[in-house]
Design a protein around this motif. Structure first.
Motif, PDB file in Angstrom:
ATOM      1  N   ASP A  36       0.824  -1.210   0.000  1.00  0.00           N
ATOM      2  CA  ASP A  36       0.000   0.000   0.000  1.00  0.00           C
ATOM      3  C   ASP A  36       0.857   1.259   0.000  1.00  0.00           C
ATOM      4  N   ASP A  37       1.995   1.223   0.703  1.00  0.00           N
ATOM      5  CA  ASP A  37       2.923   2.367   0.695  1.00  0.00           C
ATOM      6  C   ASP A  37       3.445   2.626  -0.710  1.00  0.00           C
ATOM      7  N   ILE A  38       3.796   1.542  -1.395  1.00  0.00           N
ATOM      8  CA  ILE A  38       4.352   1.683  -2.746  1.00  0.00           C
ATOM      9  C   ILE A  38       3.321   2.305  -3.677  1.00  0.00           C
ATOM     10  N   TYR A  39       2.057   1.871  -3.515  1.00  0.00           N
ATOM     11  CA  TYR A  39       1.008   2.447  -4.359  1.00  0.00           C
ATOM     12  C   TYR A  39       0.753   3.922  -4.028  1.00  0.00           C
ATOM     13  N   SER A  40       0.474   4.196  -2.757  1.00  0.00           N
ATOM     14  CA  SER A  40       0.029   5.549  -2.390  1.00  0.00           C
ATOM     15  C   SER A  40       1.154   6.573  -2.373  1.00  0.00           C
ATOM     16  N   LYS A  41       2.299   6.200  -1.795  1.00  0.00           N
ATOM     17  CA  LYS A  41       3.392   7.160  -1.635  1.00  0.00           C
ATOM     18  C   LYS A  41       4.374   7.150  -2.807  1.00  0.00           C
ATOM     19  N   GLY A  42       4.241   6.136  -3.662  1.00  0.00           N
ATOM     20  CA  GLY A  42       5.116   6.048  -4.822  1.00  0.00           C
ATOM     21  C   GLY A  42       4.373   6.294  -6.115  1.00  0.00           C
ATOM     22  N   LEU A  43       3.617   5.294  -6.560  1.00  0.00           N
ATOM     23  CA  LEU A  43       2.942   5.362  -7.851  1.00  0.00           C
ATOM     24  C   LEU A  43       1.898   6.476  -7.923  1.00  0.00           C
ATOM     25  N   ASN A  44       0.974   6.483  -6.970  1.00  0.00           N
ATOM     26  CA  ASN A  44      -0.100   7.476  -7.016  1.00  0.00           C
ATOM     27  C   ASN A  44       0.428   8.885  -6.803  1.00  0.00           C
ATOM     28  N   SER A  45       1.405   9.019  -5.920  1.00  0.00           N
ATOM     29  CA  SER A  45       2.018  10.323  -5.684  1.00  0.00           C
ATOM     30  C   SER A  45       2.644  10.874  -6.965  1.00  0.00           C
ATOM     31  N   GLY A  46       3.346  10.001  -7.697  1.00  0.00           N
ATOM     32  CA  GLY A  46       3.965  10.438  -8.939  1.00  0.00           C
ATOM     33  C   GLY A  46       2.955  10.858  -9.983  1.00  0.00           C
ATOM     34  N   MET A  47       1.842  10.103 -10.084  1.00  0.00           N
ATOM     35  CA  MET A  47       0.821  10.446 -11.075  1.00  0.00           C
ATOM     36  C   MET A  47       0.158  11.764 -10.739  1.00  0.00           C
ATOM     37  N   ASN A  48      -0.070  12.005  -9.465  1.00  0.00           N
ATOM     38  CA  ASN A  48      -0.654  13.292  -9.062  1.00  0.00           C
ATOM     39  C   ASN A  48       0.274  14.454  -9.406  1.00  0.00           C
ATOM     40  N   LYS A  49       1.568  14.238  -9.260  1.00  0.00           N
ATOM     41  CA  LYS A  49       2.538  15.275  -9.626  1.00  0.00           C
ATOM     42  C   LYS A  49       2.511  15.537 -11.129  1.00  0.00           C
ATOM     43  N   ALA A  50       2.345  14.470 -11.913  1.00  0.00           N
ATOM     44  CA  ALA A  50       2.287  14.616 -13.370  1.00  0.00           C
ATOM     45  C   ALA A  50       1.063  15.436 -13.780  1.00  0.00           C
ATOM     46  N   ILE A  51      -0.050  15.185 -13.108  1.00  0.00           N
ATOM     47  CA  ILE A  51      -1.268  15.946 -13.404  1.00  0.00           C
ATOM     48  C   ILE A  51      -1.084  17.414 -13.023  1.00  0.00           C
ATOM     49  N   GLU A  52      -0.398  17.660 -11.921  1.00  0.00           N
ATOM     50  CA  GLU A  52      -0.116  19.041 -11.516  1.00  0.00           C
ATOM     51  C   GLU A  52       0.763  19.742 -12.546  1.00  0.00           C
ATOM     52  N   LEU A  53       1.733  19.018 -13.093  1.00  0.00           N
ATOM     53  CA  LEU A  53       2.585  19.596 -14.135  1.00  0.00           C
ATOM     54  C   LEU A  53       1.762  19.969 -15.365  1.00  0.00           C
ATOM     55  N   PHE A  54       0.778  19.150 -15.672  1.00  0.00           N
ATOM     56  CA  PHE A  54      -0.117  19.479 -16.780  1.00  0.00           C
ATOM     57  C   PHE A  54      -0.916  20.741 -16.463  1.00  0.00           C
TER      58      PHE A  54
END
Length: 222
Positions: A36-54
């Motif tokens: 769950d850490d890998i998903y929320s603090k790794g994968l999902n966190s990165g995708m949210n950052k990508a959306i913010e960059l957009f």
């Protein structure tokens, strides 16, 4: 612990699909990191950052799609090691309206929504309005999202909203629309709860509706 999770997050942002598998396996070998850490603090966190960059106009649609591809590869690796107990932010029933079989745009939005933590019930293309409404009621979805690429089928959206409004149900889902021929003015005209011109903005729109509700149509479109 934070170092490898941050690297996973950066891997999504930097579109490093070839590196994501090794990083996830490295994280899984850490005693103080769980799936769950890998998903929320790794994968999902990165995708949210990508959306913010957009949102900040530093990334465009092609970059966001590659970020999502990297995330999906990471999810495939993670699922092989166990179930991801991610908490859904909300539920969206998604379909392309009756008479339309164009699904590329729908699929991109679906990827973005799932990456952002929403559960998407994808009904597919050429779907009758009754089936869309029935599914939304059955699934207790907060949002119905429909798309159309053709002017000959966009009127189905208006009919959908009229049919939904004629039903007396508790917690009626919001209806958002999009597609190549759809405009904000059309959304206003037919009484939709929201409109988005692309996938990342659709994610923001769903978040606003689910988290804040709709009290001002103009505010929803900011």
């Amino acid at each position: 612990m934070n170092d490898v999770l941050e690297k996973i997050s950066d891997c999504i942002v930097n579109m490093e699909e070839s590196s994501i598998e090794n990083l996830i396996e490295k994280a899984l070998n850490c005693d103080d990191i769980n799936i769950d850490d890998i998903y929320s603090k790794g994968l999902n966190s990165g995708m949210n950052k990508a959306i913010e960059l957009f949102e900040n106009k530093e990334y465009y649609i092609p970059e966001v799609i590659v970020c999502a591809d990297t995330l999906n590869k990471g999810l495939e690796v993670l699922r092989a090691y166990g179930k991801i107990n991610k908490k859904s932010k909300g539920k969206v029933v998604f379909a392309v309206v009756k008479g339309d079989t164009h699904e590329i745009g729908k699929n991109i939005v679906k990827i973005m929504l799932e990456a952002a933590g929403y559960e998407v019930i994808d009904l597919g293309v050429n779907i009758d309005n009754k089936d869309i409404i029935d599914s939304a009621i059955k699934e207790e979805a907060q949002v119905i999202a429909v798309s159309s690429m053709m002017t000959t089928t966009m009127t189905e959206m208006k009919i959908l909203i009229e049919q939904l409004n004629s039903i007396n149900i508790k917690n009626k889902p919001y209806v958002i629309i999009g597609g190549g021929c759809i405009t904000k003015n059309y959304a206003v005209e037919i009484g939709a709860d929201g409109y988005s011109e692309n996938a990342p903005k659709a994610v923001k729109l769903v978040a606003r509706l689910i988290e804040e509700g709709k009290d001002d149509f103009i505010r929803v479109y900011k």
